[in-house]
Design an enzyme around this catalytic site. Structure first.
Site, PDB file in Angstrom:
ATOM      1  N   GLU A 105      42.613  19.180  43.678  1.00 60.18           N
ATOM      2  CA  GLU A 105      42.741  20.298  44.554  1.00 60.18           C
ATOM      3  C   GLU A 105      42.559  20.704  46.247  1.00 60.18           C
ATOM      4  O   GLU A 105      41.035  19.733  46.880  1.00 60.18           O
ATOM      5  CB  GLU A 105      42.376  21.554  43.798  1.00 60.18           C
ATOM      6  CG  GLU A 105      42.893  22.978  44.987  1.00 60.18           C
ATOM      7  CD  GLU A 105      41.904  24.429  44.449  1.00 60.18           C
ATOM      8  OE1 GLU A 105      40.457  23.896  43.997  1.00 60.18           O
ATOM      9  OE2 GLU A 105      42.326  25.368  44.455  1.00 60.18           O
ATOM     10  N   ALA A 114      32.183  36.535  44.626  1.00 59.26           N
ATOM     11  CA  ALA A 114      34.400  35.823  45.042  1.00 59.26           C
ATOM     12  C   ALA A 114      33.743  34.545  46.109  1.00 59.26           C
ATOM     13  O   ALA A 114      32.343  34.014  46.528  1.00 59.26           O
ATOM     14  CB  ALA A 114      33.370  36.702  45.882  1.00 59.26           C
ATOM     15  N   PRO A 115      34.478  33.991  45.803  1.00 65.38           N
ATOM     16  CA  PRO A 115      35.198  33.128  46.950  1.00 65.38           C
ATOM     17  C   PRO A 115      35.116  33.523  48.401  1.00 65.38           C
ATOM     18  O   PRO A 115      35.095  34.280  48.885  1.00 65.38           O
ATOM     19  CB  PRO A 115      36.126  32.130  46.292  1.00 65.38           C
ATOM     20  CG  PRO A 115      37.012  33.031  46.333  1.00 65.38           C
ATOM     21  CD  PRO A 115      36.294  34.387  45.305  1.00 65.38           C
ATOM     22  N   TRP A 116      34.997  32.338  49.248  1.00 67.01           N
ATOM     23  CA  TRP A 116      35.473  32.263  50.553  1.00 67.01           C
ATOM     24  C   TRP A 116      36.749  32.536  51.541  1.00 67.01           C
ATOM     25  O   TRP A 116      37.422  33.247  52.285  1.00 67.01           O
ATOM     26  CB  TRP A 116      34.639  31.677  51.584  1.00 67.01           C
ATOM     27  CG  TRP A 116      34.998  30.370  51.110  1.00 67.01           C
ATOM     28  CD1 TRP A 116      34.208  29.462  50.099  1.00 67.01           C
ATOM     29  CD2 TRP A 116      36.138  29.491  51.554  1.00 67.01           C
ATOM     30  NE1 TRP A 116      35.001  27.956  50.693  1.00 67.01           N
ATOM     31  CE2 TRP A 116      35.658  28.158  50.913  1.00 67.01           C
ATOM     32  CE3 TRP A 116      37.752  29.621  52.196  1.00 67.01           C
ATOM     33  CZ2 TRP A 116      37.259  27.129  51.248  1.00 67.01           C
ATOM     34  CZ3 TRP A 116      38.420  28.740  52.566  1.00 67.01           C
ATOM     35  CH2 TRP A 116      38.232  27.262  52.062  1.00 67.01           C
ATOM     36  N   GLU A 170      38.450  33.119  36.847  1.00 64.86           N
ATOM     37  CA  GLU A 170      39.847  32.139  37.886  1.00 64.86           C
ATOM     38  C   GLU A 170      39.336  31.421  38.854  1.00 64.86           C
ATOM     39  O   GLU A 170      38.677  30.964  40.161  1.00 64.86           O
ATOM     40  CB  GLU A 170      40.122  33.397  38.652  1.00 64.86           C
ATOM     41  CG  GLU A 170      40.439  35.110  37.890  1.00 64.86           C
ATOM     42  CD  GLU A 170      41.103  34.778  37.522  1.00 64.86           C
ATOM     43  OE1 GLU A 170      42.144  33.506  37.286  1.00 64.86           O
ATOM     44  OE2 GLU A 170      42.099  35.373  36.628  1.00 64.86           O
ATOM     45  N   THR A 218      32.575  24.341  39.700  1.00 68.44           N
ATOM     46  CA  THR A 218      31.614  25.772  39.935  1.00 68.44           C
ATOM     47  C   THR A 218      31.819  26.451  38.948  1.00 68.44           C
ATOM     48  O   THR A 218      30.903  26.934  37.462  1.00 68.44           O
ATOM     49  CB  THR A 218      31.592  26.467  41.721  1.00 68.44           C
ATOM     50  OG1 THR A 218      31.878  25.802  42.673  1.00 68.44           O
ATOM     51  CG2 THR A 218      30.205  27.088  41.240  1.00 68.44           C
ATOM     52  N   CYS A 227      44.682  29.369  46.246  1.00 59.83           N
ATOM     53  CA  CYS A 227      44.950  29.022  44.956  1.00 59.83           C
ATOM     54  C   CYS A 227      46.326  28.851  44.145  1.00 59.83           C
ATOM     55  O   CYS A 227      46.481  28.288  43.139  1.00 59.83           O
ATOM     56  CB  CYS A 227      43.806  29.486  44.201  1.00 59.83           C
ATOM     57  SG  CYS A 227      44.043  31.329  43.841  1.00 59.83           S
ATOM     58  N   LYS A 234      28.444  39.079  44.685  1.00 58.35           N
ATOM     59  CA  LYS A 234      27.909  38.052  45.122  1.00 58.35           C
ATOM     60  C   LYS A 234      28.891  37.391  45.979  1.00 58.35           C
ATOM     61  O   LYS A 234      29.643  37.273  45.529  1.00 58.35           O
ATOM     62  CB  LYS A 234      26.979  37.117  44.802  1.00 58.35           C
ATOM     63  CG  LYS A 234      26.380  36.545  45.378  1.00 58.35           C
ATOM     64  CD  LYS A 234      25.755  34.955  45.289  1.00 58.35           C
ATOM     65  CE  LYS A 234      26.686  33.812  45.437  1.00 58.35           C
ATOM     66  NZ  LYS A 234      27.525  33.287  46.813  1.00 58.35           N
ATOM     67  N   PRO A 235      29.095  38.205  47.375  1.00 56.62           N
ATOM     68  CA  PRO A 235      30.437  37.078  48.143  1.00 56.62           C
ATOM     69  C   PRO A 235      30.025  35.903  47.906  1.00 56.62           C
ATOM     70  O   PRO A 235      28.299  35.301  48.377  1.00 56.62           O
ATOM     71  CB  PRO A 235      30.316  37.971  49.524  1.00 56.62           C
ATOM     72  CG  PRO A 235      28.913  38.635  49.900  1.00 56.62           C
ATOM     73  CD  PRO A 235      28.186  39.117  48.259  1.00 56.62           C
ATOM     74  N   SER A 236      30.703  35.359  48.849  1.00 59.94           N
ATOM     75  CA  SER A 236      30.895  33.929  49.705  1.00 59.94           C
ATOM     76  C   SER A 236      29.576  33.819  51.065  1.00 59.94           C
ATOM     77  O   SER A 236      29.368  34.798  51.642  1.00 59.94           O
ATOM     78  CB  SER A 236      31.509  33.720  49.866  1.00 59.94           C
ATOM     79  OG  SER A 236      31.909  31.652  50.993  1.00 59.94           O
ATOM     80  N   GLU A 237      28.375  32.881  50.669  1.00 58.28           N
ATOM     81  CA  GLU A 237      27.696  32.686  51.852  1.00 58.28           C
ATOM     82  C   GLU A 237      27.925  32.789  52.782  1.00 58.28           C
ATOM     83  O   GLU A 237      27.295  33.023  54.174  1.00 58.28           O
ATOM     84  CB  GLU A 237      26.779  31.849  50.751  1.00 58.28           C
ATOM     85  CG  GLU A 237      27.200  30.560  51.135  1.00 58.28           C
ATOM     86  CD  GLU A 237      27.668  29.756  49.506  1.00 58.28           C
ATOM     87  OE1 GLU A 237      27.955  30.388  48.899  1.00 58.28           O
ATOM     88  OE2 GLU A 237      27.191  29.053  49.554  1.00 58.28           O
TER      89      GLU A 237
END
Ligand code: NAD
Length: 507
Positions: free
Chosen positions: A395, A162-164, A262, A244, A296, A188-191
């Protein structure tokens, strides 16, 4: 922040652990990462950073949980009930989840409390119900003496990355259909925004989701690479940057995994001269600056028909000047900070390069003077740009939009489609024939007519072109997390004559 500041804080702060099986564990090498509050730049938490051994352990737990059927072989009704219970649990914890998300991402509290978290709960309830509707398309005789059955089966261990920008919502958008279909997960979430995802894991365990069905590992690119390359992982569901996404496709090629992508967007917002000006202007402000433009589907390219251009710009700039930038906890705040100093550097870089190309800033363009700390950036409107300039083509993922005029419908379609992305777009007109004709010509996965942004659990969200493939939300998303099996049964008891070819049903 200095290293000393980090060390001092670490000593007094509990370190958030990862969820592997039913255990909360630190990483095997013991490394941790500070998590910042982007509105204050202060350390909010300390989180373990997974190493390769942790990744293996999480995948192994998910694999065992899948193979012994503790989740995959539950009836759809049982899975639905468990997910409904989890949704109730999330709803009971809405305030604390919203508060945590606000602190970690810098989102205005009203946005998370009324938007992100309730929508994620609704999403989970939708997929819980949908689990019971999952069906093969047919069960029928297509060849004489044979019955064919279509089964939709879970895929196995699915990794969700996932992104942040919407950490909790993205985790649930992915976890809900994947779980409803019977898969087991490593999430795995964003760090930089892992906190509400870890809370999601805690609440899932408390609500009775069996051990090993949801595993959560924290960390950055290295952890993502290890997960995408793991041979026991059968599918990657990724939301994040287009570049990515390309890397992940390369990383998964040797083990040929199913990928759900996505990716980024660069949404056009097209206003014809017959549009309701007030509605378009109000819609434009929210579509541009919600979540500080880190969305997005955010409107980023405004194409206004020449005859309306001046009037629209004037009204738009007036509304933009009213956007209240400030502390996410204040009910008066419309726009919080960017998520990190790196993201602010990136946004500033785009604005600087646009100015070098002779663009003009009509509003904003810098850091607000009245806010001392935090990664804030003003809502920014750029004009006098060409269709080919970087600010129109790439973007930015921040509160920066470009406004351009167009001559006619043909040019508006050409400009709108002339980017590598294809996630979302909107068209504003009172002419229903033009609205439908224009929507059909747009190369985007979602098209809004006379609005921009709304989503619903029942309808799909996903991109065309380099915005990716596969759909989130809706029954289409549920199907993404299944694989189709054809079972063909001989039903007459006849013994095949030696070397008699009855291999095609209807020759
Ligand atoms: P990102 O691509 O930098 O990171 C996303 C996730 O991928 C993070 O968890 C990161 O740790 C992980 N990652 C990074 N490199 C990896 C690798 N090589 N292998 C595996 N995992 C890796 O994206 P971001 O900056 O967190 O999020 C912003 C981007 O997300 C924007 O481009 C935005 O448009 C996109 N986004 C798309 C949608 C959509 O629905 N299409 C929704 C939200 C965000």
């Amino acid at each position: 922040m200095t290293r000393n500041a980090t060390m001092e804080k670490k000593e007094s702060m509990k370190v958030w652990k990862m969820l592997i099986g039913s255990q909360w564990v630190g990483s095997q090498h013991g490394k941790t990462r500070p998590i910042l509050n982007p509105a204050t730049e202060k350390i909010l938490a300390e989180v373990y950073e997974a190493d390769i051994a942790d990744v293996h352990s999480a995948v192994e737990n998910a694999r065992k949980a899948f193979e012994d059927g503790r989740w995959s072989r539950k009836s759809p009704g049982e899975r639905a009930l468990a997910l409904m219970r989890l949704a109730d649990k999330l709803e009971q914890n809405l305030k604390s989840l919203a508060n945590l998300e606000m602190q970690n991402v810098g989102k205005p509290l009203k946005l998370v409390q009324d938007g992100d978290i309730p929508f994620a709960v609704d999403n989970l309830r939708f997929f819980a119900s949908a689990a019971r509707l999952l069906e093969g398309r047919s069960s029928q005789e297509y060849a004489s003496g044979y019955t064919s059955i279509i089964r939709r089966e879970p895929i196995g261990v699915v990794v969700l990355i996932a992104p942040w920008n919407y950490p909790f919502m993205m985790a649930v958008w992915k976890a809900a259909p994947a779980l409803a279909a019977g898969n087991t997960l490593v999430l795995k979430p964003s760090e930089i925004t892992p906190l509400t995802t870890l809370e999601f894991g805690r609440l899932a365990l408390e609500s009775g989701i069996p051990e090993g069905v949801i595993n959560i590992v924290t960390g950055g690119e290295e952890v993502g690479v290890a997960l995408t390359q793991h041979p026991d992982v059968k599918m990657i569901s990724f939301t994040g940057d287009t570049e990515t996404g390309k890397k992940i496709l390369a990383q998964t090629a040797p083990t040929l995994k199913k990928c759900h992508m996505e990716l980024g967007g660069k949404a056009p917002f097209v206003v014809f001269e017959d549009a309701d000006l007030e509605a378009a202007v109000q819609g434009a402000v929210v579509a541009s600056f919600v979540n500080t433009g880190q969305d997005c589907t955010a409107a980023t390219r405004f194409y206004i028909q020449e005859s309306l251009y001046r009037k629209f710009l004037e009204a738009f700039l007036k509304e933009v000047s009213k956007v209240r930038v400030g502390s996410p906890s204040s009910p008066d705040t419309d726009m919080g900070p960017l998520v990190s100093s790196e993201q602010r550097d990136r946004v500033e870089g785009f604005v600087k390069r646009a100015l070098q190309e002779k663009a003009r800033i009509a509003s904003g363009g810098g850091r607000p003077k009245n806010l001392e700390a935090g990664f804030f950036f003003e809502p920014t409107v750029i004009v006098d740009v060409d269709q080919t300039s970087e600010i129109v083509q790439k973007e930015v993922f921040g509160p920066v939009v470009a406004v351009l005029p167009f001559k006619d419908e043909e040019e508006a379609i050409r400009f709108s489609n002339d980017v590598p992305y294809g996630l979302a777009a909107s068209v504003w007109t009172k002419d229903i024939q033009r609205a439908l004709r224009f929507s059909g010509a747009l190369e985007f996965g979602t098209v809004w007519i006379n609005d921009h942004l709304p989503l619903t659990s029942e309808m799909p969200h996903g991109g065309f072109k380099q915005s990716g493939f596969g759909k989130d939300l809706s029954l289409y998303a549920l199907e993404e997390y299944t694989q189709i099996k054809h079972v063909m049964a001989e039903t007459t008891g006849a013994v095949r004559k030696p070397w008699h070819y009855t291999v095609f049903g209807n020759p």
